[in-house]
Design a protein around this motif. Structure first.
Motif, short mmCIF file in Angstrom:
data_model
loop_
_atom_site.label_atom_id
_atom_site.label_comp_id
_atom_site.label_asym_id
_atom_site.label_seq_id
_atom_site.Cartn_x
_atom_site.Cartn_y
_atom_site.Cartn_z
N THR A 320 0.97 -1.52 -0.55
CA THR A 320 -0.12 0.51 0.13
C THR A 320 0.76 1.28 0.37
OG1 THR A 320 -1.77 -0.92 1.64
CG2 THR A 320 -1.77 1.35 1.26
N TYR A 332 -5.77 5.91 -0.51
CA TYR A 332 -4.38 4.13 -0.48
C TYR A 332 -4.91 3.63 -2.18
CZ TYR A 332 -6.25 4.93 4.49
OH TYR A 332 -6.23 5.51 5.22
N VAL A 334 -3.40 0.21 -3.76
CA VAL A 334 -2.76 -1.71 -3.33
C VAL A 334 -2.58 -1.96 -4.54
CG1 VAL A 334 -3.18 -3.13 -2.27
CG2 VAL A 334 -4.24 -0.89 -1.16
#
Length: 371
Positions: A320, A332, A334
């Motif tokens: 992340t 965020y 990922v």
């Protein structure tokens, strides 16, 4: 006739490969050589239209996620004064919630999560050969942009501004004038989170491009991926970005796809992209070029000269990386899970500049949902 010859040539090449010394039974080596080692694309990503408000969705059930955990997450977000929350999975909206009078068209500030926009824009300017991040900052800001001795000022580069290692005192946090940009340590020898040298990166781009930073940003980034929003100084010193939550999600999706928006390369310098999203100096392992990084052995927090020996967000996947802003504005990304997550809202209780305990608490709820 030409197509038949080309077809015959391809067959001969493939037959030849089958008898190569490596005795491979497939053509993976050919494909790897063509794509390069860093271009494993993974699942294809969906991109919303740049001139459209339409955005495809995918249900939790279709994704195989734990829909029982959805309400617990929503209740937690509401309890923490959230205004907007979005989860993208491979570009499609998996969850989108707004609270109170806030809607998908409402605008909110990114706070320091917007630093990531500036880092990306500096990369664009360098790719256009308007600047080089290894140059001293005074090339663009002029001699005397700090009150440091000239030999110390000349040590500060654009890269130092990107990595929070200018060596300037961070006590006057938002300062952008020479009288309060004072020498504390040699550039590169001290990590200190502060707004002043970061904000002046926008002046660097403006001088290098011979236009306003907003105009350069809008033309080369914002408009090309269908974002809305604007830059506004909230105290006469800093420069804060305001937009809808979906615009923040668009920027996250652009980064998830390594600078390419639906086939349109916005930033195509793989070296800069890699440097931006990886440890930029040896002092704060969890900081790239204005991005916060998870999965590292330690991190430093704003306002502290202390190294904390643990990952930044222990509940989040190790790969992340994040834009983190005051009052828990969160972006965020990922890559391993194809996720982009946006949170906009009011202070969740800690009134911190970037990372906070809210990150871990929120990721506990998110992991319950997606696993």
């Amino acid at each position: 006739m030409k197509s038949k010859i080309q077809g015959l040539f391809l067959i001969l090449v493939l037959l030849g490969c089958l008898s190569c010394d490596n005795k491979s039974n497939d053509f993976s080596d050919i494909l790897i050589e063509e794509n390069g080692p860093d271009q494993n694309p993974g699942p294809s990503l969906y991109f919303p239209g740049t001139n459209s408000d339409d955005w495809e969705t995918e249900s939790l059930e279709e994704l195989g996620w734990n829909s029982i955990a959805e309400q617990e997450l929503i209740d937690f977000l509401q309890e923490k004064d959230t205004k907007a929350f979005i989860i993208l999975k491979d570009g499609k909206i998996a969850l989108e919630e707004y609270f109170g009078t806030f809607t998908k068209d409402s605008l909110w500030y990114w706070a320091s999560a917007g630093k990531t926009l500036t880092a990306f824009t500096v990369g664009i300017a360098q790719e256009m050969e308007l600047l080089d991040i290894n140059e001293k900052s005074s090339t663009y800001l002029g001699e005397g942009w700090t009150s440091a001795p000239m030999d110390k000022e000349n040590m500060i580069t654009i890269k130092n501004q990107l990595s929070m290692t200018s060596g300037l005192k961070d006590t006057a946090f938002d300062c952008v004038t020479a009288d309060c940009l004072e020498y504390e340590a040699d550039a590169g020898s001290r990590w200190a989170y502060q707004n002043g040298p970061y904000t002046l990166l926008q002046n660097v781009v403006s001088v290098a491009a011979n236009t306003s930073f907003s105009n350069f940003f809008n033309t080369n980034l914002r408009n090309r991926i269908g974002m809305n929003g604007f830059w506004l100084s909230t105290n006469g010193l800093n420069n804060v970005y305001f937009s809808s939550a979906r615009s923040m999600a668009r920027f996250g999706l652009l980064n998830l796809n390594n600078g390419i928006w639906d086939g349109d390369t916005i930033l195509g310098d793989p070296d800069y992209i890699s440097e931006m999203k990886n440890t930029s100096q040896g002092l704060n392992k969890s900081y790239g070029y204005l991005w916060w990084l998870n999965g590292k052995e330690s991190y430093m927090a704003p306002s502290l000269q202390v190294v904390i020996d643990e990952p930044l967000i222990s509940n989040a996947p190790a790969d992340t990386y994040s834009g983190l802003g005051k009052n828990d504005q969160k972006l965020y990304i990922v890559p391993s899970k194809g996720l982009v997550i946006v949170r906009m809202g009011d202070n969740t209780g800690e009134n911190l500049l970037g990372p906070s305990s809210f990150d871990n608490a929120l990721w506990e709820k998110i992991m319950n949902l997606i696993n």
